[in-house]
Design a protein around this motif. Structure first.
Motif, PDB file in Angstrom:
ATOM      1  N   GLU A  13       0.831  -1.207   0.000  1.00 48.29           N
ATOM      2  CA  GLU A  13       0.000   0.000   0.000  1.00 48.29           C
ATOM      3  C   GLU A  13       0.866   1.259   0.000  1.00 48.29           C
ATOM      4  O   GLU A  13       0.586   2.210  -0.723  1.00 48.29           O
ATOM      5  N   TYR A  14       1.929   1.256   0.795  1.00 44.20           N
ATOM      6  CA  TYR A  14       2.811   2.423   0.866  1.00 44.20           C
ATOM      7  C   TYR A  14       3.464   2.710  -0.483  1.00 44.20           C
ATOM      8  O   TYR A  14       3.574   3.859  -0.905  1.00 44.20           O
ATOM      9  N   LEU A  15       3.903   1.655  -1.164  1.00 48.70           N
ATOM     10  CA  LEU A  15       4.569   1.812  -2.453  1.00 48.70           C
ATOM     11  C   LEU A  15       3.588   2.008  -3.612  1.00 48.70           C
ATOM     12  O   LEU A  15       4.012   2.303  -4.722  1.00 48.70           O
ATOM     13  N   MET A 107       8.344  -6.228  -8.242  1.00 53.27           N
ATOM     14  CA  MET A 107       8.344  -5.736  -9.613  1.00 53.27           C
ATOM     15  C   MET A 107       7.927  -4.270  -9.525  1.00 53.27           C
ATOM     16  O   MET A 107       6.785  -3.966  -9.167  1.00 53.27           O
ATOM     17  N   ILE A 108       8.864  -3.367  -9.816  1.00 53.04           N
ATOM     18  CA  ILE A 108       8.682  -1.954  -9.483  1.00 53.04           C
ATOM     19  C   ILE A 108       9.063  -1.035 -10.639  1.00 53.04           C
ATOM     20  O   ILE A 108       9.705  -1.452 -11.597  1.00 53.04           O
ATOM     21  N   ASN A 109       8.709   0.242 -10.462  1.00 57.09           N
ATOM     22  CA  ASN A 109       9.143   1.285 -11.386  1.00 57.09           C
ATOM     23  C   ASN A 109      10.176   2.158 -10.662  1.00 57.09           C
ATOM     24  O   ASN A 109      10.422   1.968  -9.461  1.00 57.09           O
ATOM     25  N   PRO A 110      10.796   3.127 -11.348  1.00 64.86           N
ATOM     26  CA  PRO A 110      11.839   3.936 -10.692  1.00 64.86           C
ATOM     27  C   PRO A 110      11.361   4.684  -9.446  1.00 64.86           C
ATOM     28  O   PRO A 110      12.102   4.797  -8.470  1.00 64.86           O
ATOM     29  N   ARG A 111      10.142   5.195  -9.447  1.00 61.83           N
ATOM     30  CA  ARG A 111       9.617   5.912  -8.274  1.00 61.83           C
ATOM     31  C   ARG A 111       9.538   4.968  -7.067  1.00 61.83           C
ATOM     32  O   ARG A 111       9.908   5.318  -5.948  1.00 61.83           O
ATOM     33  N   GLN A 112       9.021   3.763  -7.301  1.00 58.43           N
ATOM     34  CA  GLN A 112       8.912   2.794  -6.212  1.00 58.43           C
ATOM     35  C   GLN A 112      10.289   2.353  -5.733  1.00 58.43           C
ATOM     36  O   GLN A 112      10.490   2.121  -4.538  1.00 58.43           O
ATOM     37  N   LEU A 113      11.256   2.281  -6.635  1.00 56.46           N
ATOM     38  CA  LEU A 113      12.628   1.955  -6.238  1.00 56.46           C
ATOM     39  C   LEU A 113      13.181   3.033  -5.318  1.00 56.46           C
ATOM     40  O   LEU A 113      13.830   2.728  -4.315  1.00 56.46           O
ATOM     41  N   MET A 114      12.914   4.290  -5.651  1.00 54.21           N
ATOM     42  CA  MET A 114      13.368   5.385  -4.791  1.00 54.21           C
ATOM     43  C   MET A 114      12.786   5.233  -3.390  1.00 54.21           C
ATOM     44  O   MET A 114      13.502   5.333  -2.390  1.00 54.21           O
ATOM     45  N   ASP A 115      11.478   4.967  -3.309  1.00 55.11           N
ATOM     46  CA  ASP A 115      10.842   4.795  -2.003  1.00 55.11           C
ATOM     47  C   ASP A 115      11.401   3.580  -1.260  1.00 55.11           C
ATOM     48  O   ASP A 115      11.619   3.621  -0.048  1.00 55.11           O
ATOM     49  N   LYS A 181       8.620  -0.610  10.048  1.00 60.13           N
ATOM     50  CA  LYS A 181       8.955   0.360  11.096  1.00 60.13           C
ATOM     51  C   LYS A 181       9.298   1.711  10.469  1.00 60.13           C
ATOM     52  O   LYS A 181       8.844   2.764  10.927  1.00 60.13           O
ATOM     53  N   ARG A 182      10.066   1.680   9.385  1.00 55.75           N
ATOM     54  CA  ARG A 182      10.456   2.920   8.682  1.00 55.75           C
ATOM     55  C   ARG A 182       9.218   3.599   8.067  1.00 55.75           C
ATOM     56  O   ARG A 182       9.090   4.818   8.108  1.00 55.75           O
ATOM     57  N   ILE A 183       8.303   2.801   7.504  1.00 57.79           N
ATOM     58  CA  ILE A 183       7.058   3.362   6.956  1.00 57.79           C
ATOM     59  C   ILE A 183       6.297   4.102   8.043  1.00 57.79           C
ATOM     60  O   ILE A 183       5.830   5.215   7.843  1.00 57.79           O
ATOM     61  N   ASN A 184       6.170   3.479   9.208  1.00 59.85           N
ATOM     62  CA  ASN A 184       5.447   4.092  10.328  1.00 59.85           C
ATOM     63  C   ASN A 184       6.124   5.384  10.792  1.00 59.85           C
ATOM     64  O   ASN A 184       5.458   6.355  11.119  1.00 59.85           O
ATOM     65  N   GLU A 185       7.452   5.395  10.792  1.00 54.00           N
ATOM     66  CA  GLU A 185       8.186   6.610  11.156  1.00 54.00           C
ATOM     67  C   GLU A 185       7.933   7.725  10.143  1.00 54.00           C
ATOM     68  O   GLU A 185       7.713   8.884  10.513  1.00 54.00           O
ATOM     69  N   LEU A 186       7.962   7.367   8.858  1.00 53.94           N
ATOM     70  CA  LEU A 186       7.726   8.356   7.801  1.00 53.94           C
ATOM     71  C   LEU A 186       6.296   8.896   7.851  1.00 53.94           C
ATOM     72  O   LEU A 186       6.079  10.094   7.665  1.00 53.94           O
TER      73      LEU A 186
END
Length: 191
Positions: A13-15, A107-115, A181-186
């Motif tokens: 969901e986050y990505l 299986m991702i795109n560049p934006r999702q890779l950045m995240d 944990k990082r998602i929750n912090e963000l």
């Protein structure tokens, strides 16, 4: 297992992933059920699983490309040394199910890779575009126990249907709780 599935749902969901996260497990047993009706590329099985959620049990006879057999421990190389190779002997590669997976494939795109790089504390990439999904992603991640990115190879794009903006990142399963944990912090910071 419930926690893993919930954690992966949070990550998905986050990505804003449009595809499933694909689990890969290397098994020492020869699993008889769950094999495809016809052989195909390993990268095709991974993409099919990401798109449809389908699960596969694969052994040597299921691949139309020799690279996954060599990279994932199903067969020993005879004439050349394979750089990215699981040296333990396995009989089945299970693709799709996250339960008991060794490696997770995104299986991702560049934006999702950045995240993902933010969630993972950075990603170091090394690729040649030769044994992309089987070697550069799955085998390297399995061997080194750290994330591994592939920008894919001609076989993955030409024969397995990967789009120009798609790439694959392999992540060891044990990293999932820290990613959540990082998602929750963000989220707490408003990101």
């Amino acid at each position: 297992m419930k926690d893993l599935k919930e954690d992966l749902k949070t990550i998905k969901e986050y990505l804003k992933l449009n595809s499933e996260i694909v689990g890969v497990r290397l098994a020492k047993d020869d699993i008889a059920e769950g094999h495809p009706k016809e052989g195909q590329f390993y990268c095709w099985f991974v993409r099919q699983s990401a798109i449809s959620g389908e699960r596969f049990n694969l052994n040597e006879k299921d691949f139309t490309c020799p690279n996954p057999e060599l990279c994932l421990g199903l067969r020993e190389p005879k004439y050349v040394e394979v750089e990215l190779r699981v040296k333990e002997k396995y009989k089945t590669v299970q693709v799709g199910d996250v339960e008991n997976a060794d490696v997770l494939l995104f299986m991702i795109n560049p934006r999702q890779l950045m995240d993902l790089s933010i969630l993972l504390g950075g990603i170091t990439a090394s690729f040649k575009g030769e044994t992309a999904v089987c070697g550069e992603a799955t085998a390297r991640c399995y061997i080194e126990k750290k994330p591994s990115l592939t920008l894919l190879c001609h076989g993955a794009r030409d024969f397995s249907g990967y789009k120009d903006d798609e790439m694959v990142l392999a992540v060891p399963v044990f990293m999932v709780p820290d990613m959540v944990k990082r998602i929750n912090e963000l989220k707490a910071l408003g990101h």
